[in-house]
Design a protein around this motif. Structure first.
Motif, mmCIF file in Angstrom:
data_model
loop_
_atom_site.group_PDB
_atom_site.id
_atom_site.type_symbol
_atom_site.label_atom_id
_atom_site.label_comp_id
_atom_site.label_asym_id
_atom_site.label_seq_id
_atom_site.Cartn_x
_atom_site.Cartn_y
_atom_site.Cartn_z
ATOM 1 N N SER A 238 0.837 -1.202 0.000
ATOM 2 C CA SER A 238 0.000 0.000 0.000
ATOM 3 C C SER A 238 0.870 1.250 0.000
ATOM 4 O O SER A 238 0.560 2.238 -0.670
ATOM 5 N N ALA A 239 1.983 1.194 0.737
ATOM 6 C CA ALA A 239 2.893 2.340 0.782
ATOM 7 C C ALA A 239 3.470 2.627 -0.594
ATOM 8 O O ALA A 239 3.497 3.783 -1.048
ATOM 9 N N MET A 240 3.908 1.589 -1.291
ATOM 10 C CA MET A 240 4.509 1.789 -2.616
ATOM 11 C C MET A 240 3.465 2.204 -3.647
ATOM 12 O O MET A 240 3.754 2.971 -4.572
ATOM 13 N N SER A 241 2.235 1.723 -3.492
ATOM 14 C CA SER A 241 1.156 2.152 -4.380
ATOM 15 C C SER A 241 0.886 3.643 -4.203
ATOM 16 O O SER A 241 0.660 4.378 -5.182
ATOM 17 N N SER A 242 0.940 4.104 -2.953
ATOM 18 C CA SER A 242 0.760 5.531 -2.677
ATOM 19 C C SER A 242 1.878 6.350 -3.306
ATOM 20 O O SER A 242 1.642 7.425 -3.864
ATOM 21 N N VAL A 243 3.103 5.845 -3.217
ATOM 22 C CA VAL A 243 4.242 6.552 -3.822
ATOM 23 C C VAL A 243 4.007 6.747 -5.316
ATOM 24 O O VAL A 243 4.279 7.820 -5.864
ATOM 25 N N GLU A 244 3.497 5.723 -5.979
ATOM 26 C CA GLU A 244 3.210 5.833 -7.410
ATOM 27 C C GLU A 244 2.185 6.932 -7.678
ATOM 28 O O GLU A 244 2.333 7.724 -8.627
ATOM 29 N N ASP A 245 1.155 7.000 -6.842
ATOM 30 C CA ASP A 245 0.137 8.047 -6.997
ATOM 31 C C ASP A 245 0.741 9.430 -6.771
ATOM 32 O O ASP A 245 0.440 10.383 -7.495
ATOM 33 N N TRP A 246 1.600 9.540 -5.755
ATOM 34 C CA TRP A 246 2.224 10.835 -5.452
ATOM 35 C C TRP A 246 3.136 11.289 -6.589
ATOM 36 O O TRP A 246 3.135 12.458 -6.965
ATOM 37 N N LEU A 247 3.898 10.347 -7.153
ATOM 38 C CA LEU A 247 4.790 10.698 -8.254
ATOM 39 C C LEU A 247 4.005 11.120 -9.491
ATOM 40 O O LEU A 247 4.398 12.036 -10.217
#
Length: 220
Positions: free
Chosen positions: A162-171
């Motif tokens: 979930s953390a890495m999925s959020s990073v993708e959204d933020w980028l």
């Protein structure tokens, strides 16, 4: 009149349905006041009508009123308030009205923290959304605050995916070198803490294996 409006909407007579709905709304306001539960039903019908004729701004106003009515009639932390807030936030996102989406997401965050505790996945997800909306507005410091809060909860609750999925959204939301750098900083922190957790897990497994070997040797 409101029931007639619903019937006309379903029959495709949208302009007439809006007129009947307006008449019904005025009657309800005069008789019941603006915070009666019946008004929420009437305004929900109006929301659907406005969306059907492409009047999204008017529909959003109705959705905002529904949130207010639900709070007054059901209580600040009733499940219906969460549903109404989520509905409103999603529509604001569709219209790229990120500042308002952020404001209502903060209210949703308060709801989740009260109902589920400060370290639930829903709280982390909402921090993540607020971070994304802040990034889209160029509010880097605010975004950083919520990125860290979201990632801390995800890591603590073993939700690294979930953390890495959020990073993708933020980028994806980041449009400037400054905001991208802020996201990369949080991404590095997530990788580092996830790696540390893996090391600790491996060390624990190693100690357990040695303990078992020792017991086996003693038995022999």
């Amino acid at each position: 009149l409101d029931n007639i409006s619903v019937a006309e909407r379903r029959a495709g007579r949208l302009e007439s349905a809006i007129e009947r709905s307006e008449e019904a709304l005025q009657i309800f306001l005069e008789i019941l006041g603006k915070e009666h539960q019946t008004l929420a039903t009437c305004r929900a019908n109006r929301k659907h009508l406005f969306l059907a004729v492409g009047k999204v701004d008017e529909a959003i106003i109705e959705m905002q009123e529904i949130v207010n009515i639900k709070r007054k009639t059901k209580g600040e932390f009733d499940a219906s308030v969460r549903v109404a807030l989520a509905d409103l936030i999603n529509k604001l996102i569709e219209q790229e009205r990120f500042k308002e989406a952020e404001q209502y997401s903060r209210e949703l965050l308060e709801f989740f923290e009260h109902k589920l505790g400060p370290e639930s996945e829903d709280v982390a997800d909402t921090h993540s959304y607020i971070a994304e909306f802040s990034i889209r507005q160029g509010a880097v410091e605010t975004a950083l605050t919520h990125m860290h809060k979201a990632s801390d909860i995800y890591i603590k609750t073993s939700k690294s995916e979930s953390a890495m999925s959020s990073v993708e959204d933020w980028l994806e939301a980041a449009q400037t070198p400054e905001t991208k750098a802020a996201v990369y900083k949080v991404q590095a922190k997530i990788y580092l803490e996830a790696l540390q957790d893996e090391v600790k897990a491996a060390e624990s497994e190693g100690l357990a294996a040695k303990a078992m070997e020792g017991q086996a040797s003693s038995a022999e």
